[in-house]
Design a protein around this motif. Structure first.
Motif, short mmCIF file in Angstrom:
data_model
loop_
_atom_site.label_atom_id
_atom_site.label_comp_id
_atom_site.label_asym_id
_atom_site.label_seq_id
_atom_site.Cartn_x
_atom_site.Cartn_y
_atom_site.Cartn_z
N ALA A 5 0.82 -1.21 0.00
CA ALA A 5 0.00 0.00 0.00
C ALA A 5 0.84 1.25 0.00
O ALA A 5 0.45 2.27 0.54
CB ALA A 5 -0.92 -0.01 1.23
N ASP A 7 1.35 3.37 -2.18
CA ASP A 7 0.79 4.52 -2.88
C ASP A 7 -0.45 5.06 -2.18
O ASP A 7 -1.11 5.95 -2.69
CB ASP A 7 0.46 4.17 -4.34
CG ASP A 7 -0.45 2.97 -4.44
OD1 ASP A 7 -1.05 2.80 -5.52
OD2 ASP A 7 -0.55 2.21 -3.46
N ASP A 8 -0.81 4.54 -0.99
CA ASP A 8 -1.88 5.13 -0.22
C ASP A 8 -1.42 6.46 0.36
O ASP A 8 -0.23 6.72 0.54
CB ASP A 8 -2.28 4.22 0.95
CG ASP A 8 -3.08 3.01 0.46
OD1 ASP A 8 -3.65 3.12 -0.63
OD2 ASP A 8 -3.11 2.00 1.17
N ARG A 81 -2.37 -5.76 0.05
CA ARG A 81 -3.64 -5.43 -0.59
C ARG A 81 -4.21 -6.67 -1.28
O ARG A 81 -3.49 -7.51 -1.81
CB ARG A 81 -3.43 -4.34 -1.64
CG ARG A 81 -3.00 -3.00 -1.09
CD ARG A 81 -4.14 -2.20 -0.51
NE ARG A 81 -5.27 -2.09 -1.43
CZ ARG A 81 -6.41 -1.47 -1.13
NH1 ARG A 81 -6.57 -0.91 0.05
NH2 ARG A 81 -7.38 -1.40 -2.00
N TYR A 83 -7.96 -8.18 -3.53
CA TYR A 83 -9.21 -7.82 -4.21
C TYR A 83 -9.90 -9.09 -4.67
O TYR A 83 -9.32 -9.88 -5.44
CB TYR A 83 -8.92 -6.91 -5.40
CG TYR A 83 -10.13 -6.61 -6.27
CD1 TYR A 83 -11.25 -5.96 -5.74
CD2 TYR A 83 -10.15 -6.96 -7.61
CE1 TYR A 83 -12.35 -5.68 -6.53
CE2 TYR A 83 -11.24 -6.68 -8.41
CZ TYR A 83 -12.35 -6.03 -7.87
OH TYR A 83 -13.43 -5.77 -8.65
N GLN A 89 -12.34 -5.93 -0.88
CA GLN A 89 -11.23 -5.09 -1.33
C GLN A 89 -10.68 -4.40 -0.11
O GLN A 89 -11.42 -3.81 0.68
CB GLN A 89 -11.72 -4.06 -2.35
CG GLN A 89 -10.66 -3.06 -2.80
CD GLN A 89 -11.22 -2.03 -3.76
OE1 GLN A 89 -11.87 -2.37 -4.75
NE2 GLN A 89 -10.98 -0.76 -3.47
N TYR A 142 -8.81 -0.11 5.43
CA TYR A 142 -9.69 0.39 4.37
C TYR A 142 -9.19 1.80 4.06
O TYR A 142 -9.49 2.75 4.77
CB TYR A 142 -11.13 0.40 4.86
CG TYR A 142 -11.62 -0.96 5.32
CD1 TYR A 142 -12.41 -1.76 4.49
CD2 TYR A 142 -11.28 -1.47 6.57
CE1 TYR A 142 -12.84 -3.01 4.90
CE2 TYR A 142 -11.70 -2.71 6.99
CZ TYR A 142 -12.48 -3.48 6.14
OH TYR A 142 -12.90 -4.73 6.56
N THR A 143 -8.41 1.92 2.98
CA THR A 143 -7.70 3.17 2.71
C THR A 143 -7.93 3.70 1.31
O THR A 143 -7.44 4.78 0.97
CB THR A 143 -6.18 2.98 2.91
OG1 THR A 143 -5.73 1.89 2.11
CG2 THR A 143 -5.85 2.69 4.38
N ARG A 144 -8.66 2.96 0.49
CA ARG A 144 -8.93 3.41 -0.88
C ARG A 144 -10.43 3.40 -1.14
O ARG A 144 -11.17 2.62 -0.51
CB ARG A 144 -8.24 2.49 -1.89
CG ARG A 144 -6.73 2.47 -1.77
CD ARG A 144 -6.10 1.54 -2.78
NE ARG A 144 -4.65 1.45 -2.61
CZ ARG A 144 -3.86 0.65 -3.32
NH1 ARG A 144 -4.38 -0.12 -4.26
NH2 ARG A 144 -2.56 0.63 -3.08
N ASP A 147 -12.99 0.24 -0.73
CA ASP A 147 -12.55 -0.82 0.18
C ASP A 147 -13.71 -1.26 1.06
O ASP A 147 -14.41 -0.43 1.65
CB ASP A 147 -11.39 -0.33 1.05
CG ASP A 147 -10.05 -0.35 0.33
OD1 ASP A 147 -10.01 -0.77 -0.84
OD2 ASP A 147 -9.04 0.03 0.96
N ALA A 219 -13.86 8.33 -0.90
CA ALA A 219 -12.60 8.96 -1.27
C ALA A 219 -11.96 9.65 -0.07
O ALA A 219 -12.66 10.23 0.77
CB ALA A 219 -12.84 9.97 -2.40
N ASN A 220 -10.63 9.57 0.02
CA ASN A 220 -9.86 10.23 1.07
C ASN A 220 -10.29 9.80 2.47
O ASN A 220 -10.26 10.59 3.42
CB ASN A 220 -9.97 11.75 0.93
CG ASN A 220 -9.49 12.24 -0.41
OD1 ASN A 220 -8.42 11.85 -0.89
ND2 ASN A 220 -10.29 13.08 -1.06
#
Length: 270
Positions: A5, A7-8, A81, A83, A89, A142-144, A147, A219-220
């Motif tokens: 993760a 790129d989180d 990660r 999916y 996810q 849960y970061t994206r 998720d 988001a975010n």
């Protein structure tokens, strides 16, 4: 299927000297200081009436919550990660990684005060999960956007019951735990419910009885939860062990994490 993760969007880990980076609290003392304040006979009654389910909005001592938040942020670079289309996810960190980098979580998991209190609620003699079980204690991220995890039971592959203790760690999200009580009892109508678990909150349930899901993150947003798994019988039949290992490898922690532990166990016994 699995990626890290990196790129989180990662919030800064507290620096040394900040409250969350101070020495870890004593797990037994921290749990005892909280549980002695509760009306435990009433909680035991609630747990039984809700078919082995209990939610407490405020459970952990503040210093314990701060330590868990610090650990969760420090372990973001270890998140695996995964999916599964139509079902799941998100990201996970297994007990094997936690043992290396966040030993306070393992100490809290084995707290005699915590286990004793959970035994009061459940009425069962509880044991920690075997050392090779990556789900014994694990962090779930849960970061994206999107998720989530769909409707499921925390199925026990052990010969006895498996209880799940879910602790809120970080909740900067709109995610909710949706659940249905009494789904295994034909004499009682299913009872739906939904909670948003704050940091320090608790959910305790029999994994084979509670149908539940986590709704999708926006988001975010960021949500991190910690689960502890306790069993009444640590034995598992070989074919169930294979199913459990494959599920853990594909849906949670990755093949390398799961089967590296099995290989190491074989070397240790040789």
């Amino acid at each position: 299927m699995s990626t890290h993760a990196e790129d989180d969007v990662i919030a800064p880990v507290p620096v040394a000297g900040s409250p969350a980076a101070s020495p870890a609290p004593n797990a037994d003392r921290a749990v005892a200081s909280r549980t002695r304040e509760f009306d435990n006979p009433r909680l035991r009654k609630d747990f039984a009436e809700q078919d082995a389910f209990l939610y407490l909005e405020d459970f952990l001592a503040p210093e314990v919550t701060a330590q868990l938040v610090h650990s969760a942020r420090a372990l973001l670079d270890e998140v695996n990660r995964n999916y599964l289309p139509g079902h799941k996810q998100g990201g996970s960190v297994s007990r094997h990684t936690i043992d290396r980098r966040a030993p306070f979580i393992a100490e809290l998991y084995r707290s005699k005060e915590l286990i004793g209190w959970l035994e009061q609620l459940s009425g069962d003699k509880l044991q920690v999960s075997p050392a090779d079980d990556p789900h014994a204690y694990a962090l779930y991220y849960y970061t994206r956007p999107g998720d989530h995890i769909g409707w499921h039971y925390d199925t026990s592959y052990y010969d006895g019951r498996r209880y799940t203790l879910l602790l809120g760690v970080i909740d900067e999200s709109s995610c909710r735990l949706d659940y249905e009580l009494h789904t295994r009892n034909p004499d009682v109508a299913d009872q739906p419910g939904s909670v948003q678990i704050p940091p320090g909150g608790l959910v305790f349930f029999d994994g084979d009885k509670l149908r539940h899901r986590i709704t999708p993150a926006g988001a975010n947003e960021m949500r991190v939860s910690l689960t502890f798994e306790y069993v009444t019988d640590p034995n598992m039949r070989p074919w169930r062990r294979f199913i459990s290992n494959m599920k853990d490898a594909i849906a949670y922690f990755g093949f390398r994490q799961v089967f590296r532990q099995m290989t190491q166990r074989g070397k240790d016994s040789a």
